[in-house]
Write an enzyme that holds these catalytic residues in place. Structure first.
Site, PDB file in Angstrom:
ATOM      1  N   ARG A  19       0.816  -1.228   0.000  1.00  0.00           N
ATOM      2  CA  ARG A  19       0.000   0.000   0.000  1.00  0.00           C
ATOM      3  C   ARG A  19       0.843   1.268   0.000  1.00  0.00           C
ATOM      4  O   ARG A  19       0.339   2.349  -0.280  1.00  0.00           O
ATOM      5  CB  ARG A  19      -0.950  -0.026   1.218  1.00  0.00           C
ATOM      6  CG  ARG A  19      -2.048  -1.073   1.096  1.00  0.00           C
ATOM      7  CD  ARG A  19      -2.733  -1.356   2.425  1.00  0.00           C
ATOM      8  NE  ARG A  19      -1.997  -2.325   3.257  1.00  0.00           N
ATOM      9  CZ  ARG A  19      -2.376  -2.732   4.453  1.00  0.00           C
ATOM     10  NH1 ARG A  19      -3.498  -2.260   4.983  1.00  0.00           N
ATOM     11  NH2 ARG A  19      -1.658  -3.600   5.135  1.00  0.00           N
ATOM     12  N   ASP A 108       5.748  -1.424  11.494  1.00  0.00           N
ATOM     13  CA  ASP A 108       5.063  -0.222  10.989  1.00  0.00           C
ATOM     14  C   ASP A 108       4.287   0.524  12.078  1.00  0.00           C
ATOM     15  O   ASP A 108       3.272   1.151  11.806  1.00  0.00           O
ATOM     16  CB  ASP A 108       4.157  -0.579   9.798  1.00  0.00           C
ATOM     17  CG  ASP A 108       3.030  -1.544  10.157  1.00  0.00           C
ATOM     18  OD1 ASP A 108       2.989  -2.013  11.313  1.00  0.00           O
ATOM     19  OD2 ASP A 108       2.200  -1.832   9.274  1.00  0.00           O
TER      20      ASP A 108
HETATM   21  C1  UD1 Z   1      -1.510  -6.718  11.471  1.00  0.00           C
HETATM   22  C2  UD1 Z   1      -2.356  -7.709  12.310  1.00  0.00           C
HETATM   23  C3  UD1 Z   1      -3.647  -7.016  12.729  1.00  0.00           C
HETATM   24  C4  UD1 Z   1      -3.330  -5.755  13.506  1.00  0.00           C
HETATM   25  C5  UD1 Z   1      -2.407  -4.842  12.683  1.00  0.00           C
HETATM   26  C6  UD1 Z   1      -1.926  -3.679  13.550  1.00  0.00           C
HETATM   27  C7  UD1 Z   1      -1.868  -9.969  11.468  1.00  0.00           C
HETATM   28  C8  UD1 Z   1      -2.361 -11.096  10.649  1.00  0.00           C
HETATM   29  N1  UD1 Z   1      -2.641  -8.888  11.510  1.00  0.00           N
HETATM   30  O1  UD1 Z   1      -2.225  -6.406  10.272  1.00  0.00           O
HETATM   31  O2  UD1 Z   1      -4.404  -7.880  13.560  1.00  0.00           O
HETATM   32  O3  UD1 Z   1      -4.532  -5.071  13.834  1.00  0.00           O
HETATM   33  O4  UD1 Z   1      -1.254  -5.561  12.233  1.00  0.00           O
HETATM   34  O5  UD1 Z   1      -1.183  -2.725  12.823  1.00  0.00           O
HETATM   35  O6  UD1 Z   1      -0.819 -10.087  12.064  1.00  0.00           O
HETATM   36  N2  UD1 Z   1       5.360  -9.107   8.004  1.00  0.00           N
HETATM   37  C9  UD1 Z   1       6.436  -9.958   7.919  1.00  0.00           C
HETATM   38  N3  UD1 Z   1       6.318 -11.115   7.237  1.00  0.00           N
HETATM   39  C10 UD1 Z   1       5.157 -11.474   6.619  1.00  0.00           C
HETATM   40  C11 UD1 Z   1       4.047 -10.597   6.721  1.00  0.00           C
HETATM   41  C12 UD1 Z   1       4.169  -9.423   7.418  1.00  0.00           C
HETATM   42  O7  UD1 Z   1       7.517  -9.680   8.462  1.00  0.00           O
HETATM   43  O8  UD1 Z   1       5.124 -12.549   6.013  1.00  0.00           O
HETATM   44  C13 UD1 Z   1       5.494  -7.842   8.752  1.00  0.00           C
HETATM   45  C14 UD1 Z   1       5.243  -6.612   7.922  1.00  0.00           C
HETATM   46  O9  UD1 Z   1       6.455  -6.133   7.342  1.00  0.00           O
HETATM   47  C15 UD1 Z   1       4.682  -5.621   8.940  1.00  0.00           C
HETATM   48  C16 UD1 Z   1       4.078  -6.495  10.015  1.00  0.00           C
HETATM   49  O10 UD1 Z   1       4.546  -7.802   9.777  1.00  0.00           O
HETATM   50  O11 UD1 Z   1       5.698  -4.804   9.493  1.00  0.00           O
HETATM   51  C17 UD1 Z   1       2.559  -6.463   9.976  1.00  0.00           C
HETATM   52  O12 UD1 Z   1       2.149  -6.797   8.657  1.00  0.00           O
HETATM   53  P1  UD1 Z   1       1.017  -5.940   7.928  1.00  0.00           P
HETATM   54  O13 UD1 Z   1       0.860  -6.499   6.548  1.00  0.00           O
HETATM   55  O14 UD1 Z   1       1.255  -4.494   8.079  1.00  0.00           O
HETATM   56  O15 UD1 Z   1      -0.240  -6.407   8.788  1.00  0.00           O
HETATM   57  P2  UD1 Z   1      -1.608  -5.622   8.993  1.00  0.00           P
HETATM   58  O16 UD1 Z   1      -2.491  -5.907   7.847  1.00  0.00           O
HETATM   59  O17 UD1 Z   1      -1.329  -4.220   9.333  1.00  0.00           O
HETATM   60 MG    MG Z   2       0.291  -2.947   9.175  1.00  0.00          MG
END
Ligand code: UD1
Ligand code: MG
Length: 465
Positions: A19, A108
């Site tokens: 995004r 983030d």
């Molecule tokens: C996530 C949570 C959600 C919460 C929100 C808060 C999950 C499934 N959901 O959603 O419940 O309300 O954060 O901000 O956890 N990342 C990895 N490896 C991966 C996927 C993601 O390292 O395979 C990292 C991303 O870089 C990021 C963090 O995990 O920094 C969260 O991922 P993001 O895609 O931002 O999750 P949200 O949709 O925000």
């Molecule tokens: Mg997030």
């Protein structure tokens, strides 16, 4: 609280950040002059959690390079395929299983405060929980996992998987948790990817542990701003505005006078002493320090520089990787470049560029000069229009000018050259040879006056008509 060494923090930073619509990985997106990841690692350090690791993945080598340069104690763990937050935690288990408790944060949430993080850890340890996770009520819960508490079991339902009724829940997951590692290690193999995204959701562990009878406790935090997740450029600019305000307030409480906070930018690593006065439209970045009583004029930009006490900087002065000692005066319109040292009580005036040079105590470069790769002694005056010709097209050469010397206006100094103490150069001279102590160097053609030249010119013009 006890057992600080048994606690570690894992930051999840492998995601692409789709995004953001950017080539830069999300955790390296800038907030003021530092990447988002910096603020999270600062909060971890501030909460006295000594061991930390970052999961890298998308553009992982860029993130690893940043960490190796600025956070040498931080471990990196590569997640080759981004199969979800649960997967990121699973592949890091060989690292975190060595600790008793692991704090997990998304990469983030840059506004998270160290006190909030510390309170989470202390509550978790005091209550001997198996999992404690921060929840909050944002202004708009869209995009966050909803926290559902029913019949004594807690679970988190992601927005994409939530029913219309569940979407109405305003109580959401911050993505910040602390787990007892012995519980996590036993139950993390139970995670499955059977959801709308085919991802391993870390959030599912909350219900898995809860159903298994483990002590899973939501830790509600009132300050929703701190917990905002940054997923797109609009949220990034909002977070930047909030961070900027936070830093300005810290400085003002320390006694810094900021005339117009709206137009002032100060980076998180800059340290300003009390009674520093900042005019509107000033930027101060990097590891800069400014001593008490100094004044920074409008539109000046200072980066990675040490400015002493009672320094007066007028408007439009750019100082990058330099030191300026006490009582010096600079500007307006000066460019002080990398590696320059400006000594106390000296003066750098209008339209002057100085690079990799030192200017001695009480010396002056008042107007229109270029000084590069030069050492200038004390009490020396550099006349208007002086230029050190430091570059021969291939290499840079040094100029040395001693103490109490007077460089006449429009002197061209062809380096390498040494001009000793108590010397003079005549205005308009081109100096190509060393000048010994006490000498006057004159290097220009002698003036010749041609008497009656104007009259003769006028007469010959009339004849031609
Ligand atoms: C996530 C949570 C959600 C919460 C929100 C808060 C999950 C499934 N959901 O959603 O419940 O309300 O954060 O901000 O956890 N990342 C990895 N490896 C991966 C996927 C993601 O390292 O395979 C990292 C991303 O870089 C990021 C963090 O995990 O920094 C969260 O991922 P993001 O895609 O931002 O999750 P949200 O949709 O925000
Ligand atoms: Mg997030």
């Amino acid at each position: 609280m006890s057992d600080n060494n048994g606690i570690a923090a894992l930051v999840l930073g492998a995601g692409k950040g789709t995004r953001m619509k950017s080539n830069l990985p999300k955790v390296l997106q800038p907030i003021l002059d530092r990447p988002m990841l910096y603020y999270i690692l600062q909060a971890i350090r501030g909460a006295e959690i000594k061991n930390s690791a970052v999961v890298t993945g998308h553009k992982g080598s860029d993130v690893e390079e940043y960490l190796a340069l600025h956070w040498k104690d931080c471990i990196t763990i590569r997640q080759k395929e981004q199969l979800g937050t649960g997967h990121a935690v699973k592949i890091s288990s060989s690292w975190w299983r060595n600790f008793s408790h692991i704090v997990i944060l998304p990469g983030d949430v840059p506004l998270i405060g160290q006190k909030t993080l510390r309170r989470l850890v202390d509550t978790h340890l005091r209550d001997q929980n198996d999992c404690t996770f921060i929840t909050f009520e944002p202004f708009d819960p869209a995009g966050y996992g909803r926290v559902i508490d029913s019949e004594g079991h807690v679970c988190i339902v992601e927005e994409r998987d939530a029913s219309t009724l569940q979407k109405q829940v305003r109580h959401v997951n911050s993505g910040i948790y602390i787990f007892r590692t012995s519980a996590l290690i036993n139950y993390i193999p139970s995670l499955s990817a059977s959801n709308s995204q085919n991802e391993y959701y870390l959030t599912d562990l909350v219900s898995i542990l809860s159903i298994a009878g483990k002590k899973v406790i939501p830790h509600h935090v009132e300050n929703a701003i701190e917990l905002s997740g940054i997923n797109d450029p609009i949220q990034l600019s909002e977070a930047t505005g909030l961070m900027k305000e936070r830093i300005l307030k810290v400085n003002m409480l320390r006694g810094v006078r900021i005339m117009d906070p709206a137009s002032t930018f100060i980076g998180p690593d800059a340290t300003l002493d009390h009674d520093v006065f900042i005019e509107p439209f000033v930027q101060i970045w990097g590891q800069s320090s400014i001593g008490k009583g100094s004044r920074i004029g409008s539109h000046s930009i200072i980066s990675d520089s040490a400015i002493g006490e009672n320094v007066e900087i007028l408007s439009h002065v750019i100082i990058d990787q330099c030191t300026v000692d006490c009582n010096a005066r600079l500007g307006p319109f000066a460019f002080i470049r990398e590696g320059t040292e400006i000594s106390s009580n000296s003066f750098v005036g209008k339209f002057v560029e100085i690079k990799k040079s030192s200017l001695g105590k009480g010396s002056k470069v008042p107007h229109l000069s270029y000084i590069g790769d030069a050492t200038i002694g004390d009490e020396t005056n550099i006349g208007a229009g002086t230029i050190t010709c430091n570059f021969d097209g291939l290499e840079k050469h040094a100029t040395r000018i001693g103490n109490r010397s007077f460089i006449g206006s429009d002197t061209i100094i062809v380096a390498p050259v040494t001009i000793e103490d108590e010397t003079f150069t005549a205005a308009g001279s081109v100096i190509t040879h060393d000048v010994p102590t006490g000498a006057l160097a004159v290097s220009r053609s002698k003036q010749r006056n041609i008497e009656g030249w104007t009259q003769r010119k006028d007469r010959s013009r009339k004849r031609r008509k």
